[in-house]
Design a protein around this motif. Structure first.
Motif, PDB file in Angstrom:
ATOM      1  N   UNK A  78      -0.940   9.569  -3.521  1.00 43.45           N
ATOM      2  CA  UNK A  78      -1.382   9.535  -2.128  1.00 43.45           C
ATOM      3  C   UNK A  78      -2.844   9.955  -1.934  1.00 43.45           C
ATOM      4  N   UNK A  79      -3.413  10.747  -2.859  1.00 39.45           N
ATOM      5  CA  UNK A  79      -4.771  11.275  -2.669  1.00 39.45           C
ATOM      6  C   UNK A  79      -5.811  10.641  -3.585  1.00 39.45           C
ATOM      7  N   UNK A  80      -5.499   9.519  -4.200  1.00 42.05           N
ATOM      8  CA  UNK A  80      -6.448   8.895  -5.134  1.00 42.05           C
ATOM      9  C   UNK A  80      -7.794   8.615  -4.486  1.00 42.05           C
ATOM     10  N   UNK A  81      -7.800   8.341  -3.190  1.00 43.01           N
ATOM     11  CA  UNK A  81      -9.013   7.894  -2.525  1.00 43.01           C
ATOM     12  C   UNK A  81      -9.931   8.980  -2.029  1.00 43.01           C
ATOM     13  N   UNK A  82      -9.631  10.237  -2.335  1.00 39.76           N
ATOM     14  CA  UNK A  82     -10.548  11.301  -1.916  1.00 39.76           C
ATOM     15  C   UNK A  82     -11.842  11.198  -2.708  1.00 39.76           C
TER      16      UNK A  82
ATOM     17  N   UNK B  71      -7.227   4.683   3.141  1.00 42.84           N
ATOM     18  CA  UNK B  71      -7.518   3.268   2.892  1.00 42.84           C
ATOM     19  C   UNK B  71      -8.198   3.074   1.540  1.00 42.84           C
ATOM     20  N   UNK B  72      -9.033   4.044   1.148  1.00 46.71           N
ATOM     21  CA  UNK B  72      -9.633   3.991  -0.180  1.00 46.71           C
ATOM     22  C   UNK B  72      -8.547   4.094  -1.251  1.00 46.71           C
ATOM     23  N   UNK B  73      -7.549   4.912  -0.987  1.00 44.75           N
ATOM     24  CA  UNK B  73      -6.414   5.025  -1.909  1.00 44.75           C
ATOM     25  C   UNK B  73      -5.745   3.677  -2.115  1.00 44.75           C
ATOM     26  N   UNK B  74      -5.533   2.949  -1.031  1.00 43.16           N
ATOM     27  CA  UNK B  74      -4.872   1.641  -1.147  1.00 43.16           C
ATOM     28  C   UNK B  74      -5.726   0.663  -1.954  1.00 43.16           C
ATOM     29  N   UNK B  75      -7.065   0.723  -1.782  1.00 45.64           N
ATOM     30  CA  UNK B  75      -7.949  -0.138  -2.583  1.00 45.64           C
ATOM     31  C   UNK B  75      -7.845   0.195  -4.069  1.00 45.64           C
ATOM     32  N   UNK B  76      -7.754   1.489  -4.382  1.00 41.57           N
ATOM     33  CA  UNK B  76      -7.671   1.904  -5.786  1.00 41.57           C
ATOM     34  C   UNK B  76      -6.330   1.518  -6.404  1.00 41.57           C
TER      35      UNK B  76
ATOM     36  N   UNK C  83       3.061  -2.467  -6.133  1.00 42.09           N
ATOM     37  CA  UNK C  83       1.925  -1.717  -5.582  1.00 42.09           C
ATOM     38  C   UNK C  83       1.822  -1.819  -4.067  1.00 42.09           C
ATOM     39  N   UNK C  84       2.190  -2.972  -3.495  1.00 43.03           N
ATOM     40  CA  UNK C  84       2.108  -3.136  -2.042  1.00 43.03           C
ATOM     41  C   UNK C  84       3.084  -2.209  -1.330  1.00 43.03           C
ATOM     42  N   UNK C  85       4.242  -2.016  -1.907  1.00 45.25           N
ATOM     43  CA  UNK C  85       5.228  -1.133  -1.296  1.00 45.25           C
ATOM     44  C   UNK C  85       4.769   0.322  -1.374  1.00 45.25           C
ATOM     45  N   UNK C  86       4.159   0.696  -2.475  1.00 52.28           N
ATOM     46  CA  UNK C  86       3.622   2.057  -2.609  1.00 52.28           C
ATOM     47  C   UNK C  86       2.532   2.289  -1.569  1.00 52.28           C
TER      48      UNK C  86
ATOM     49  N   UNK D 109     -15.940  -4.413  -3.215  1.00 55.25           N
ATOM     50  CA  UNK D 109     -15.714  -5.523  -4.146  1.00 55.25           C
ATOM     51  C   UNK D 109     -15.167  -5.031  -5.479  1.00 55.25           C
ATOM     52  N   UNK D 110     -15.551  -3.825  -5.870  1.00 52.76           N
ATOM     53  CA  UNK D 110     -15.119  -3.275  -7.159  1.00 52.76           C
ATOM     54  C   UNK D 110     -14.681  -1.819  -6.975  1.00 52.76           C
ATOM     55  N   UNK D 111     -13.430  -1.600  -6.527  1.00 49.94           N
ATOM     56  CA  UNK D 111     -12.959  -0.238  -6.254  1.00 49.94           C
ATOM     57  C   UNK D 111     -13.094   0.720  -7.439  1.00 49.94           C
ATOM     58  N   UNK D 112     -13.082   0.172  -8.665  1.00 51.66           N
ATOM     59  CA  UNK D 112     -13.181   1.044  -9.840  1.00 51.66           C
ATOM     60  C   UNK D 112     -14.509   1.790  -9.873  1.00 51.66           C
ATOM     61  N   UNK D 113     -15.545   1.262  -9.193  1.00 54.58           N
ATOM     62  CA  UNK D 113     -16.839   1.939  -9.142  1.00 54.58           C
ATOM     63  C   UNK D 113     -16.740   3.292  -8.441  1.00 54.58           C
ATOM     64  N   UNK D 114     -15.739   3.431  -7.592  1.00 51.37           N
ATOM     65  CA  UNK D 114     -15.527   4.692  -6.870  1.00 51.37           C
ATOM     66  C   UNK D 114     -15.109   5.811  -7.811  1.00 51.37           C
ATOM     67  N   UNK D 115     -14.491   5.450  -8.934  1.00 55.29           N
ATOM     68  CA  UNK D 115     -13.880   6.442  -9.815  1.00 55.29           C
ATOM     69  C   UNK D 115     -14.891   7.351 -10.505  1.00 55.29           C
ATOM     70  N   UNK D 116     -16.142   6.934 -10.601  1.00 57.89           N
ATOM     71  CA  UNK D 116     -17.135   7.803 -11.232  1.00 57.89           C
ATOM     72  C   UNK D 116     -17.574   8.928 -10.288  1.00 57.89           C
ATOM     73  N   UNK D 117     -17.276   8.792  -8.992  1.00 63.67           N
ATOM     74  CA  UNK D 117     -17.720   9.771  -8.005  1.00 63.67           C
ATOM     75  C   UNK D 117     -16.759  10.960  -7.958  1.00 63.67           C
TER      76      UNK D 117
END
Length: 371
Positions: free
Chosen positions: A66-70, A91-96, A113-116, A229-237
């Motif tokens: 639930x908190x992946x998008x922080x 919403x960032x969590x859903x993108x990830x 994944x859509x149900x989660x 466009x590339x949610x994985x780019x968020x993961x370095x932050x």
């Protein structure tokens, strides 16, 4: 597999309570252990709501993710996320979940994944399951209240396992058995007190404002424009990476230096129970600047929108009756009417006395700062 994935392991490097360690030295817990706790409580709520093991596992997975998008420094990044991407951390969590390795892992272990995402966003077709993850009494809020209280030493006690194990489904919706009413009262009381003593403590909040200021100075280095466009780019932050960016950039290094020396923003003025519209903040800052003769750059207004209830309220089930929380308890009726909002004025230590005297003189003359 999910626990070992990079998006989830990143949460080890995101503090749950950035800024609070300047007040409570033990407040260095991270989003990672919180996510494990939410998974645990979501499972307990699931076992109370259904006997279907797959459904219980689904709730546990949603709680875990639930908190992946922080973003870095948790809620200090929320305003930047909304301003530059127009989304919340949920919403960032859903993108990830949909745009990283998480999607593949979920498919491999038998989850859609859509149900989660629907569970995390509170829009699952089974409302009781949605509310176990996203409501005013959900596994997320129950975990962070007791966890943050423990790490800060605030000492607020809530029997969250009693609440979770008394979750019931009535008409497809979530309710809490009357047997757990006192625990629900404790949860809301602890939430109200936590807003005042932990989440919006004047010093903790001052540090969060400094971190947000620093991140805004270097926002061009964060690569936010490519994240949609590339949610994985968020993961370095994460906190570590962004802190080094802050320290290494002349636009923000002075803020890092102040933080390292504990030369923090100082609270000069506060009014409780006041909701200041965001579009009026610049106007109020300008008024204070003129009243006190201090440059607007050194006047920081803090007037956050605080949603104390925090989502839809479940009902209370008492034998054949289904009651609203406010009907079931006069304590909850009073608590739910309380507004922890505030209006604060901060400045740097060197301007503190001058600004304070200016504001005092203005109020003596009957000047309304936020009129």
């Amino acid at each position: 597999m999910l626990v070992d994935s990079f998006p989830l392991q990143r949460l080890r490097r995101i503090k749950q309570l950035p800024g609070s360690e300047f007040v409570y030295p033990g407040a260095v817990n991270t989003r990672f252990e919180h996510s494990l706790g939410v998974m645990h409580l979501a499972g307990i709520m699931g076992e109370s709501l259904t006997e279907d093991r797959d459904s219980i596992s689904l709730l546990r997975v949603a709680g875990l993710l639930h908190d992946l998008g922080h973003g870095p420094f948790s809620h200090a990044f929320e305003g930047i996320l909304r301003e530059y991407l127009g989304i919340s951390h949920e919403e960032m969590t859903s993108l990830l979940i949909r745009g990283t390795e998480i999607s593949e892992i979920l498919g491999r272990i038998g989850f859609d994944p859509r149900e989660v995402v629907d569970l995390i966003m509170g829009r699952h077709t089974r409302r009781s399951f949605s509310k176990a993850i996203n409501s005013s009494i959900d596994s997320d809020k129950m975990d962070y209240i007791v966890r943050d209280s423990y790490h800060t030493g605030a000492g607020y006690t809530v029997d969250v396992h009693r609440i979770a194990s008394n979750a019931v489904e009535i008409g497809g919706d979530l309710a809490i058995n009357f047997r757990a009413l006192e625990a629900v009262e404790s949860l809301f009381m602890a939430r109200l007190l936590s807003y005042r003593t932990i989440y919006y403590h004047k010093t903790s909040r001052g540090v969060q404002l400094m971190l947000e200021m620093a991140m805004r100075e270097i926002v061009s280095k964060l690569g936010i424009e490519v994240i949609r466009e590339d949610p994985s780019a968020f993961l370095r932050l994460d906190d570590y990476y962004v802190w080094e960016l802050i320290r290494g950039d002349e636009r923000s290094s002075w803020i890092a230096e102040r933080l390292m020396r504990r030369e923090l923003l100082k609270l000069v003025w506060e009014e409780q129970g006041v909701r200041l519209r965001p579009d009026l903040i610049d106007e109020v800052r300008e008024r204070i600047s003129k009243l006190c003769g201090i440059d607007e750059r050194h006047i920081i207004i803090d007037a956050p929108k605080i949603e104390f209830v925090g989502g839809e309220l479940p009902k209370i089930a008492r034998e054949e009756e289904v009651l609203e929380l406010s009907e079931a308890s006069h304590v909850l009726r009073r608590l739910l009417d309380m507004d922890p909002s505030f209006f604060r004025v901060y400045t740097w230590p060197e301007y503190r006395e001058r600004l304070r005297e200016g504001l005092k003189n203005a109020t003596r003359r009957g000047v309304d700062l936020i009129c």
